[in-house]
Scaffold this active site. Structure first.
Site, PDB file in Angstrom:
ATOM      1  CB  SER A  12      -1.042   0.099   1.145  1.00  0.00           C
ATOM      2  OG  SER A  12      -1.258   1.346   1.315  1.00  0.00           O
ATOM      3  CG  HIS A  37      -3.984  -1.429  -1.699  1.00  0.00           C
ATOM      4  ND1 HIS A  37      -4.830  -2.059  -2.051  1.00  0.00           N
ATOM      5  CD2 HIS A  37      -4.301  -0.511  -0.850  1.00  0.00           C
ATOM      6  CE1 HIS A  37      -5.954  -1.877  -1.500  1.00  0.00           C
ATOM      7  NE2 HIS A  37      -5.515  -0.974  -0.451  1.00  0.00           N
ATOM      8  CG  ASP A  39      -5.023   2.648   0.676  1.00  0.00           C
ATOM      9  OD1 ASP A  39      -5.837   1.741   0.485  1.00  0.00           O
ATOM     10  OD2 ASP A  39      -3.961   2.260   1.134  1.00  0.00           O
ATOM     11  CG  MET A  41      -8.484   7.514   1.985  1.00  0.00           C
ATOM     12  SD  MET A  41      -7.524   7.341   3.680  1.00  0.00           S
ATOM     13  CE  MET A  41      -6.870   5.799   3.600  1.00  0.00           C
ATOM     14  CG  HIS A  70      -9.265   0.219  -1.122  1.00  0.00           C
ATOM     15  ND1 HIS A  70      -8.447   0.031   0.390  1.00  0.00           N
ATOM     16  CD2 HIS A  70     -10.443   0.330  -0.738  1.00  0.00           C
ATOM     17  CE1 HIS A  70      -9.464   0.046   1.284  1.00  0.00           C
ATOM     18  NE2 HIS A  70     -10.777   0.016   0.618  1.00  0.00           N
ATOM     19  CG  MET A  72     -11.244   3.436   1.412  1.00  0.00           C
ATOM     20  SD  MET A  72      -9.642   3.607   2.669  1.00  0.00           S
ATOM     21  CE  MET A  72      -8.560   3.526   1.362  1.00  0.00           C
ATOM     22  CG  MET A 142     -11.773  -2.453   5.011  1.00  0.00           C
ATOM     23  SD  MET A 142     -10.168  -1.843   3.975  1.00  0.00           S
ATOM     24  CE  MET A 142      -9.185  -1.081   5.084  1.00  0.00           C
ATOM     25  N   GLY A 149      -3.167   4.388   7.707  1.00  0.00           N
ATOM     26  CA  GLY A 149      -2.386   3.343   7.773  1.00  0.00           C
ATOM     27  C   GLY A 149      -1.916   3.370   9.231  1.00  0.00           C
ATOM     28  N   GLY A 150      -1.210   2.099   9.548  1.00  0.00           N
ATOM     29  CA  GLY A 150      -0.308   1.889  10.848  1.00  0.00           C
ATOM     30  C   GLY A 150      -1.422   1.396  11.907  1.00  0.00           C
ATOM     31  CG  ASP A 175      -6.221  -2.322   3.136  1.00  0.00           C
ATOM     32  OD1 ASP A 175      -5.154  -2.225   3.839  1.00  0.00           O
ATOM     33  OD2 ASP A 175      -6.690  -1.677   2.193  1.00  0.00           O
ATOM     34  N   GLY A 176      -4.960  -3.856   6.028  1.00  0.00           N
ATOM     35  CA  GLY A 176      -5.181  -3.311   7.426  1.00  0.00           C
ATOM     36  C   GLY A 176      -4.456  -3.920   8.675  1.00  0.00           C
ATOM     37  N   GLY A 197       1.028  -1.791   4.245  1.00  0.00           N
ATOM     38  CA  GLY A 197       1.866  -0.435   4.048  1.00  0.00           C
ATOM     39  C   GLY A 197       2.947  -0.383   5.096  1.00  0.00           C
TER      40      GLY A 197
HETATM   41  C1  DX5 Z   1      -6.208   1.932   5.214  1.00  0.00           C
HETATM   42  C2  DX5 Z   1      -6.022   1.574   3.788  1.00  0.00           C
HETATM   43  C3  DX5 Z   1      -4.952   0.519   3.979  1.00  0.00           C
HETATM   44  C4  DX5 Z   1      -3.489   1.072   4.659  1.00  0.00           C
HETATM   45  C5  DX5 Z   1      -3.045  -0.089   5.470  1.00  0.00           C
HETATM   46  O1  DX5 Z   1      -7.783   2.582   5.257  1.00  0.00           O
HETATM   47  O2  DX5 Z   1      -7.004   1.099   3.317  1.00  0.00           O
HETATM   48  O3  DX5 Z   1      -4.385   0.446   2.668  1.00  0.00           O
HETATM   49  O4  DX5 Z   1      -2.638   1.706   3.850  1.00  0.00           O
HETATM   50  O5  DX5 Z   1      -1.919   0.305   6.017  1.00  0.00           O
HETATM   51  P1  DX5 Z   1      -0.995  -0.608   7.143  1.00  0.00           P
HETATM   52  O6  DX5 Z   1      -0.571  -1.793   6.252  1.00  0.00           O
HETATM   53  O7  DX5 Z   1      -0.255   0.431   7.672  1.00  0.00           O
HETATM   54  O8  DX5 Z   1      -1.971  -0.869   8.041  1.00  0.00           O
HETATM   55 ZN    ZN Z   2      -6.417  -0.120   1.146  1.00  0.00          ZN
END
Ligand code: DX5
Ligand code: ZN
Length: 216
Positions: A12, A37, A39, A41, A70, A72, A142, A149-150, A175-176, A197
């Site tokens: 990601s 990937h 993201d 948003m 993705h 969102m 999810m 992230g994180g 994811d996540g 990510g």
């Molecule tokens: C969160 C995103 C993820 C995010 C994952 O809403 O959809 O793709 O980047 O990050 P990590 O791997 O750090 O949880």
């Molecule tokens: Zn994502």
């Protein structure tokens, strides 16, 4: 349906250094991941803002990796074609953003010619996908609440992965909060596409990070 599909790793970009995106992408491409990937948003569906089609278009010029976008965002149908034209190979929308019209949105993705994914937030039940699974290539479950992230992996999603795998032979993406340990649990439950990510771009050696996810 216990058929296990090939494992795919999707770094990601949210955790990458956006000032050096080309180098970051070259790093994971060389390390041998299956897709990238991205993201997207909108500050409405989730409380965060990221990138739009212009960035997807620029990324598409510098990599041969499939772009897994993705979305969102609210009203994703407004932007499907623009992301497909920008180079998205796979478009994933959230079922929660398509209430009452998911079938039409799936058809709209299909007519863009990209892969078709539908995502569920951790609290959303699988029954939201009832009647649609035979028209979807990938379900994204999810494993954190989308937006950042994180965050930490939510183990309560594991039974949902298993339940879906029993009735769905397509790709199941998680994811996540995916790291070496949680990747193993998600794969054991039936997932085969791992988005990560922090566990990839947050590590000094991305090749090793990807190998760790693959081996579990
Ligand atoms: C969160 C995103 C993820 C995010 C994952 O809403 O959809 O793709 O980047 O990050 P990590 O791997 O750090 O949880
Ligand atoms: Zn994502």
């Amino acid at each position: 349906m216990s058929l296990q599909r090939p494992l795919k790793i999707a770094p990601s970009l949210l955790a990458a250094d956006f000032a050096h995106l080309a180098d970051e992408i070259a790093g994971v491409e060389k390390a041998g991941c299956e897709m990238l990937h991205v993201d997207v948003m909108d500050g409405h569906f989730v409380p965060n803002l990221t990138v739009g089609p212009a960035v997807v278009r620029s990324i598409d010029r510098i990599t041969t990796l499939p772009l897994d976008v993705h979305l969102m965002i609210e009203n994703p149908e407004k932007y499907l074609k623009v992301f497909a034209d920008a180079g998205a190979d796979h478009l994933t929308v959230h079922a929660e953003a398509c209430e009452g019209r998911l079938g039409r949105v799936i058809e709209a993705i299909r007519s863009c010619g990209t892969g078709c994914g539908v995502s569920l937030k951790p609290a959303s039940p699988l029954r939201q996908l009832e009647g649609f699974l035979d028209r979807i290539d990938m379900v994204l479950l999810m494993t954190v609440n989308p937006g950042f992230g994180g965050q930490s992996f939510l183990r309560e999603v594991l039974p949902k992965i298993g339940e879906l795998r029993r009735v769905f032979s397509g790709d199941i993406q998680v994811d996540g909060g995916i790291n070496r340990e949680t990747a193993k649990e998600a794969v054991r439950a039936g997932a085969n596409v791992l988005v990560a990510g922090t566990a990839i771009f947050g590590r000094p050696d991305v090749r090793q990070a990807i190998e760790d996810l693959r081996r579990g």
